[in-house]
Design a protein around this motif. Structure first.
Motif, PDB file in Angstrom:
ATOM      1  N   TYR A 241     -13.527  -1.952   0.547  1.00  0.00           N
ATOM      2  CA  TYR A 241     -13.348  -3.405   0.570  1.00  0.00           C
ATOM      3  C   TYR A 241     -13.153  -3.918   1.993  1.00  0.00           C
ATOM      4  O   TYR A 241     -12.518  -3.267   2.802  1.00  0.00           O
ATOM      5  N   GLU A 242     -13.682  -5.108   2.254  1.00  0.00           N
ATOM      6  CA  GLU A 242     -13.429  -5.767   3.546  1.00  0.00           C
ATOM      7  C   GLU A 242     -11.977  -6.197   3.643  1.00  0.00           C
ATOM      8  O   GLU A 242     -11.372  -6.164   4.703  1.00  0.00           O
ATOM      9  N   VAL A 243     -11.440  -6.641   2.523  1.00  0.00           N
ATOM     10  CA  VAL A 243     -10.062  -7.133   2.462  1.00  0.00           C
ATOM     11  C   VAL A 243      -9.358  -6.404   1.324  1.00  0.00           C
ATOM     12  O   VAL A 243      -9.911  -6.269   0.235  1.00  0.00           O
ATOM     13  N   SER A 244      -8.143  -5.925   1.592  1.00  0.00           N
ATOM     14  CA  SER A 244      -7.378  -5.237   0.560  1.00  0.00           C
ATOM     15  C   SER A 244      -5.960  -5.774   0.503  1.00  0.00           C
ATOM     16  O   SER A 244      -5.349  -6.060   1.526  1.00  0.00           O
ATOM     17  N   MET A 245      -5.470  -5.896  -0.733  1.00  0.00           N
ATOM     18  CA  MET A 245      -4.064  -6.197  -0.986  1.00  0.00           C
ATOM     19  C   MET A 245      -3.456  -4.911  -1.538  1.00  0.00           C
ATOM     20  O   MET A 245      -3.905  -4.417  -2.573  1.00  0.00           O
ATOM     21  N   LEU A 246      -2.475  -4.358  -0.835  1.00  0.00           N
ATOM     22  CA  LEU A 246      -1.812  -3.136  -1.265  1.00  0.00           C
ATOM     23  C   LEU A 246      -0.403  -3.486  -1.704  1.00  0.00           C
ATOM     24  O   LEU A 246       0.350  -4.090  -0.936  1.00  0.00           O
ATOM     25  N   VAL A 247      -0.049  -3.124  -2.930  1.00  0.00           N
ATOM     26  CA  VAL A 247       1.269  -3.456  -3.466  1.00  0.00           C
ATOM     27  C   VAL A 247       1.945  -2.161  -3.889  1.00  0.00           C
ATOM     28  O   VAL A 247       1.475  -1.460  -4.783  1.00  0.00           O
ATOM     29  N   GLY A 248       3.065  -1.850  -3.236  1.00  0.00           N
ATOM     30  CA  GLY A 248       3.856  -0.680  -3.594  1.00  0.00           C
ATOM     31  C   GLY A 248       5.215  -1.130  -4.084  1.00  0.00           C
ATOM     32  O   GLY A 248       5.834  -2.003  -3.487  1.00  0.00           O
TER      33      GLY A 248
ATOM     34  N   VAL B 261       5.270   3.171  -2.759  1.00  0.00           N
ATOM     35  CA  VAL B 261       4.770   2.947  -1.408  1.00  0.00           C
ATOM     36  C   VAL B 261       4.166   4.223  -0.820  1.00  0.00           C
ATOM     37  O   VAL B 261       3.364   4.175   0.099  1.00  0.00           O
ATOM     38  N   THR B 262       4.537   5.375  -1.333  1.00  0.00           N
ATOM     39  CA  THR B 262       4.154   6.658  -0.738  1.00  0.00           C
ATOM     40  C   THR B 262       2.657   6.810  -0.487  1.00  0.00           C
ATOM     41  O   THR B 262       2.262   7.149   0.635  1.00  0.00           O
ATOM     42  N   PRO B 263       1.781   6.577  -1.467  1.00  0.00           N
ATOM     43  CA  PRO B 263       0.349   6.750  -1.172  1.00  0.00           C
ATOM     44  C   PRO B 263      -0.161   5.762  -0.128  1.00  0.00           C
ATOM     45  O   PRO B 263      -1.100   6.062   0.601  1.00  0.00           O
ATOM     46  N   PHE B 264       0.472   4.610  -0.026  1.00  0.00           N
ATOM     47  CA  PHE B 264      -0.002   3.615   0.920  1.00  0.00           C
ATOM     48  C   PHE B 264       0.368   3.959   2.363  1.00  0.00           C
ATOM     49  O   PHE B 264      -0.288   3.505   3.293  1.00  0.00           O
ATOM     50  N   ALA B 265       1.393   4.773   2.547  1.00  0.00           N
ATOM     51  CA  ALA B 265       1.739   5.208   3.900  1.00  0.00           C
ATOM     52  C   ALA B 265       0.568   5.977   4.506  1.00  0.00           C
ATOM     53  O   ALA B 265       0.138   5.704   5.626  1.00  0.00           O
ATOM     54  N   SER B 266       0.010   6.916   3.762  1.00  0.00           N
ATOM     55  CA  SER B 266      -1.112   7.692   4.291  1.00  0.00           C
ATOM     56  C   SER B 266      -2.369   6.841   4.400  1.00  0.00           C
ATOM     57  O   SER B 266      -3.161   7.007   5.319  1.00  0.00           O
ATOM     58  N   ILE B 267      -2.550   5.911   3.485  1.00  0.00           N
ATOM     59  CA  ILE B 267      -3.727   5.041   3.546  1.00  0.00           C
ATOM     60  C   ILE B 267      -3.669   4.136   4.772  1.00  0.00           C
ATOM     61  O   ILE B 267      -4.667   3.976   5.480  1.00  0.00           O
ATOM     62  N   LEU B 268      -2.493   3.564   5.049  1.00  0.00           N
ATOM     63  CA  LEU B 268      -2.359   2.709   6.230  1.00  0.00           C
ATOM     64  C   LEU B 268      -2.632   3.506   7.502  1.00  0.00           C
ATOM     65  O   LEU B 268      -3.310   3.025   8.414  1.00  0.00           O
ATOM     66  N   LYS B 269      -2.115   4.730   7.567  1.00  0.00           N
ATOM     67  CA  LYS B 269      -2.379   5.576   8.729  1.00  0.00           C
ATOM     68  C   LYS B 269      -3.864   5.869   8.855  1.00  0.00           C
ATOM     69  O   LYS B 269      -4.452   5.773   9.931  1.00  0.00           O
ATOM     70  N   SER B 270      -4.481   6.240   7.752  1.00  0.00           N
ATOM     71  CA  SER B 270      -5.894   6.599   7.751  1.00  0.00           C
ATOM     72  C   SER B 270      -6.773   5.425   8.170  1.00  0.00           C
ATOM     73  O   SER B 270      -7.689   5.570   8.986  1.00  0.00           O
ATOM     74  N   ILE B 271      -6.498   4.254   7.616  1.00  0.00           N
ATOM     75  CA  ILE B 271      -7.276   3.065   7.974  1.00  0.00           C
ATOM     76  C   ILE B 271      -7.125   2.776   9.456  1.00  0.00           C
ATOM     77  O   ILE B 271      -8.099   2.477  10.147  1.00  0.00           O
TER      78      ILE B 271
END
Length: 192
Positions: free
Chosen positions: A23-30, A35-45
């Motif tokens: 996606y060009e734009v993402s809303m991530l809600v933890g 929140v745990t999976p989003f920590a690695s996703i934010l780093k990866s992005i």
């Protein structure tokens, strides 16, 4: 002669959160430990973004974390602070918008916040973005994302409870435009 059961294995399969990159734009809600999976996703992005990865379509992230206790923010605030600093240095301060929502607090905490409200950084996290108290107004959040991204497909990802999943799924439908040239929200649920 004993018979041995046969078993088939299919996979591996990724999680819904891996689709963030589509996606060009993402809303991530933890929510809470969600929140745990989003920590690695934010780093990866961020690494893909810094390396100018041509496959990275993501140009804007909205990140929301809902948590009951302030100490839970501490481990994650370091990651956000590092990304906040790097993005500002590169002139990309608007790549990541994050909002932390503290859903539980006591009077002592409230008094401390009121006394320190004038500080440049948040008293809980030390981040430039101030912590919000209570739960998000999802109508307001979706309206804001739609207004800022009038022609985008927005992937909305949740790692959290089923009750919140139902709310976000309804908001995705409510705020998606029937005109295919305008904002569309797609809901993705991560289980934990």
């Amino acid at each position: 002669m004993s018979s041995v059961p046969r078993m088939g294995v299919d996979g591996p399969f990724g999680t819904a959160s891996e689709d963030v990159f589509d996606y060009e734009v993402s809303m991530l809600v933890g929510a809470g430990i969600g929140v745990t999976p989003f920590a690695s996703i934010l780093k990866s992005i961020w690494y893909k973004f810094k390396d100018n990865d041509p496959k990275l379509r993501t140009r804007k992230i909205y990140f929301y974390w809902l948590c009951r206790e302030t100490h839970a923010f501490e481990w994650f605030a370091d990651l956000l602070k590092a990304q906040e600093n790097e993005m500002e240095e590169r002139g990309m301060g608007d790549f990541l918008t994050y909002k932390l929502f503290l859903t539980g607090w006591d009077q002592n905490h409230a008094n401390y916040i009121m006394v320190n409200v004038d500080r440049d950084t948040d008293v809980v996290t030390g981040l430039k973005q101030k912590t919000h108290y209570g739960r998000p107004n999802w109508d307001k959040e979706f309206e804001e994302v739609r207004k800022e991204n009038p022609t985008s497909v927005v992937g909305t990802f949740l790692c959290g409870p089923e009750a919140l999943a139902k709310v976000l799924e309804k908001k995705c439908a409510k705020y998606s435009d029937v005109d295919p040239r305008k904002t569309k929200f797609y809901f993705n649920k991560e289980n934990f």
